[in-house]
Motif scaffolding. Structure first.
Motif, mmCIF file in Angstrom:
data_model
loop_
_atom_site.group_PDB
_atom_site.id
_atom_site.type_symbol
_atom_site.label_atom_id
_atom_site.label_comp_id
_atom_site.label_asym_id
_atom_site.label_seq_id
_atom_site.Cartn_x
_atom_site.Cartn_y
_atom_site.Cartn_z
ATOM 1 N N ASP A 17 0.820 -1.216 0.000
ATOM 2 C CA ASP A 17 0.000 0.000 0.000
ATOM 3 C C ASP A 17 0.854 1.267 0.000
ATOM 4 O OD1 ASP A 17 -2.324 -1.494 0.005
ATOM 5 O OD2 ASP A 17 -2.439 -1.525 2.212
ATOM 6 N N ASN A 18 2.122 1.137 0.377
ATOM 7 C CA ASN A 18 3.017 2.296 0.391
ATOM 8 C C ASN A 18 3.415 2.675 -1.039
ATOM 9 O OD1 ASN A 18 3.060 2.464 3.196
ATOM 10 N ND2 ASN A 18 4.869 1.146 3.358
ATOM 11 N N ALA A 19 3.574 3.987 -1.273
ATOM 12 C CA ALA A 19 4.045 4.450 -2.585
ATOM 13 C C ALA A 19 5.461 3.959 -2.845
ATOM 14 C CB ALA A 19 3.988 5.971 -2.655
ATOM 15 N N LEU A 20 6.216 3.790 -1.778
ATOM 16 C CA LEU A 20 7.586 3.296 -1.865
ATOM 17 C C LEU A 20 7.740 2.189 -0.829
ATOM 18 C CD1 LEU A 20 10.529 3.568 -2.913
ATOM 19 C CD2 LEU A 20 10.884 5.235 -1.084
ATOM 20 N N THR A 21 8.148 1.009 -1.265
ATOM 21 C CA THR A 21 8.288 -0.120 -0.337
ATOM 22 C C THR A 21 9.723 -0.199 0.186
ATOM 23 O OG1 THR A 21 8.872 -1.678 -2.080
ATOM 24 C CG2 THR A 21 6.510 -1.431 -1.558
ATOM 25 N N GLN A 22 9.843 -0.855 1.326
ATOM 26 C CA GLN A 22 11.178 -1.100 1.880
ATOM 27 C C GLN A 22 12.000 -1.937 0.905
ATOM 28 O OE1 GLN A 22 10.611 -3.019 5.675
ATOM 29 N NE2 GLN A 22 9.794 -1.166 6.640
ATOM 30 N N GLU A 23 11.347 -2.882 0.257
ATOM 31 C CA GLU A 23 12.023 -3.755 -0.698
ATOM 32 C C GLU A 23 12.641 -2.954 -1.844
ATOM 33 O OE1 GLU A 23 11.046 -7.833 -3.224
ATOM 34 O OE2 GLU A 23 9.385 -6.605 -2.479
ATOM 35 N N HIS A 24 11.901 -1.969 -2.356
ATOM 36 C CA HIS A 24 12.411 -1.169 -3.466
ATOM 37 C C HIS A 24 13.633 -0.350 -3.035
ATOM 38 C CE1 HIS A 24 12.424 0.713 -7.337
ATOM 39 N NE2 HIS A 24 12.252 1.913 -6.826
ATOM 40 N N VAL A 25 13.596 0.189 -1.821
ATOM 41 C CA VAL A 25 14.741 0.957 -1.313
ATOM 42 C C VAL A 25 15.966 0.055 -1.211
ATOM 43 C CG1 VAL A 25 15.654 2.228 0.671
ATOM 44 C CG2 VAL A 25 13.306 2.626 -0.090
ATOM 45 N N VAL A 26 15.791 -1.130 -0.637
ATOM 46 C CA VAL A 26 16.918 -2.065 -0.481
ATOM 47 C C VAL A 26 17.450 -2.491 -1.843
ATOM 48 C CG1 VAL A 26 17.550 -4.376 0.324
ATOM 49 C CG2 VAL A 26 16.211 -2.876 1.788
ATOM 50 N N GLU A 27 16.567 -2.826 -2.779
ATOM 51 C CA GLU A 27 17.014 -3.230 -4.115
ATOM 52 C C GLU A 27 17.795 -2.111 -4.798
ATOM 53 O OE1 GLU A 27 13.345 -4.360 -5.981
ATOM 54 O OE2 GLU A 27 13.585 -6.478 -5.427
ATOM 55 N N THR A 28 17.335 -0.882 -4.655
ATOM 56 C CA THR A 28 18.035 0.261 -5.255
ATOM 57 C C THR A 28 19.429 0.403 -4.671
ATOM 58 O OG1 THR A 28 15.930 1.396 -5.595
ATOM 59 C CG2 THR A 28 17.909 2.745 -5.677
ATOM 60 N N MET A 29 19.546 0.225 -3.360
ATOM 61 C CA MET A 29 20.855 0.336 -2.718
ATOM 62 C C MET A 29 21.775 -0.805 -3.126
ATOM 63 S SD MET A 29 19.676 1.663 1.064
ATOM 64 C CE MET A 29 21.271 2.213 1.679
ATOM 65 N N LEU A 30 21.226 -2.013 -3.239
ATOM 66 C CA LEU A 30 22.059 -3.172 -3.581
ATOM 67 C C LEU A 30 22.533 -3.160 -5.025
ATOM 68 C CD1 LEU A 30 20.162 -6.051 -1.724
ATOM 69 C CD2 LEU A 30 22.399 -5.086 -1.141
ATOM 70 N N GLU A 31 21.705 -2.691 -5.946
ATOM 71 C CA GLU A 31 22.090 -2.738 -7.360
ATOM 72 C C GLU A 31 23.031 -1.609 -7.763
ATOM 73 O OE1 GLU A 31 18.310 -0.475 -9.483
ATOM 74 O OE2 GLU A 31 18.415 -2.635 -9.501
ATOM 75 N N SER A 32 23.220 -0.653 -6.892
ATOM 76 C CA SER A 32 24.101 0.468 -7.196
ATOM 77 C C SER A 32 25.552 0.114 -6.908
ATOM 78 C CB SER A 32 23.687 1.672 -6.349
ATOM 79 O OG SER A 32 24.612 2.708 -6.525
ATOM 80 N N ASP A 33 26.451 0.825 -7.570
ATOM 81 C CA ASP A 33 27.876 0.643 -7.306
ATOM 82 C C ASP A 33 28.307 1.373 -6.045
ATOM 83 O OD1 ASP A 33 28.138 -0.850 -9.587
ATOM 84 O OD2 ASP A 33 28.702 0.860 -10.828
ATOM 85 N N ARG A 34 27.453 2.264 -5.547
ATOM 86 C CA ARG A 34 27.797 3.058 -4.368
ATOM 87 C C ARG A 34 27.614 2.236 -3.092
ATOM 88 N NH1 ARG A 34 27.941 8.444 -4.982
ATOM 89 N NH2 ARG A 34 27.522 8.670 -2.780
ATOM 90 N N PRO A 35 28.520 2.356 -2.124
ATOM 91 C CA PRO A 35 28.322 1.648 -0.858
ATOM 92 C C PRO A 35 27.419 2.425 0.112
ATOM 93 C CG PRO A 35 30.479 2.657 -0.898
ATOM 94 C CD PRO A 35 29.856 2.911 -2.246
ATOM 95 N N PHE A 36 27.267 3.742 -0.082
ATOM 96 C CA PHE A 36 26.461 4.544 0.833
ATOM 97 C C PHE A 36 25.803 5.697 0.088
ATOM 98 C CE2 PHE A 36 30.964 5.463 1.171
ATOM 99 C CZ PHE A 36 31.018 6.797 0.816
#
Length: 196
Positions: A17-36
């Motif tokens: 129901d959220n416009a942005l899910t926790q899963e999407h945030v985690v996936e975005t962080m994991l697929e990036s080359d940035r560590p932070f």
């Protein structure tokens, strides 16, 4: 999308129901080359129709369940990173000490000073000039009130003159930095010196 590690997968809430899910945030962080990430950097990667407040809320939720951790650095910068239990993310202890010891004056380069592009370094330099001129004013005042001279030079007058000169140079530098920043914001970057 990057595969979410099992230790994260079992912790996150899949509230669709959220416009942005926790899963999407985690996936975005994991697929990036940035560590932070800062909130601004993560917001730019997620999607434009979600507010920064929403990104901040999801990060706060992920921090509460120990999936995301934060580090706060000088200049009020907070960085978010995946809290991998087996590593010291995002920096080694040596890297942390180096970042904490690194002041704007340590980072101020000759090019950054000459082009007035390193605003934090210039402002730190100006603040130091203001503080030093205050000290010189105070010392000159004490010598004037007590009628004391160091040597035969009229040291109270020398201190007053130096304090006024330093105050003038600091004010001029501050005005120049603000003028250049205003010009850059209005007309774009100025390439005064060639980049290396």
């Amino acid at each position: 999308m990057s595969a979410i590690p099992p230790w994260i997968d079992e912790r996150i809430d899949r509230n669709l129901d959220n416009a942005l899910t926790q899963e999407h945030v985690v996936e975005t962080m994991l697929e990036s080359d940035r560590p932070f990430f800062s909130i601004r950097q993560l917001h730019a990667r997620i999607k434009p129709d979600v507010s920064r407040a929403t990104v901040r809320n999801r990060l706060r939720e992920l921090q509460e369940i120990d999936v995301v951790a934060t580090e706060t650095y000088p200049d009020s910068i907070t960085l978010y990173y995946i809290n991998h239990p087996e590593s010291e993310w995002p920096l080694s202890p040596e890297g942390k000490r180096a970042l904490n010891a690194d002041t704007p004056l340590d980072r101020l380069s000759t090019r950054g000073f000459l082009t007035l592009s390193d605003t934090a370094g210039i402002r730190t330099l100006v603040l130091a000039g203001f503080q030093l001129s205050l000290v010189l004013f105070a010392l000159g005042g004490v010598l004037t009130i007590t009628g004391t001279d160091v040597g035969s030079t009229g040291s109270d007058i020398v201190l007053w003159d130096t304090a006024f000169d330093l105050l003038f140079v600091s004010l001029t530098l501050l005005i120049a930095e603000r003028t250049v920043r205003w010009i850059r914001e209005r007309y774009g970057p100025l390439n005064i010196l060639p980049s290396t």
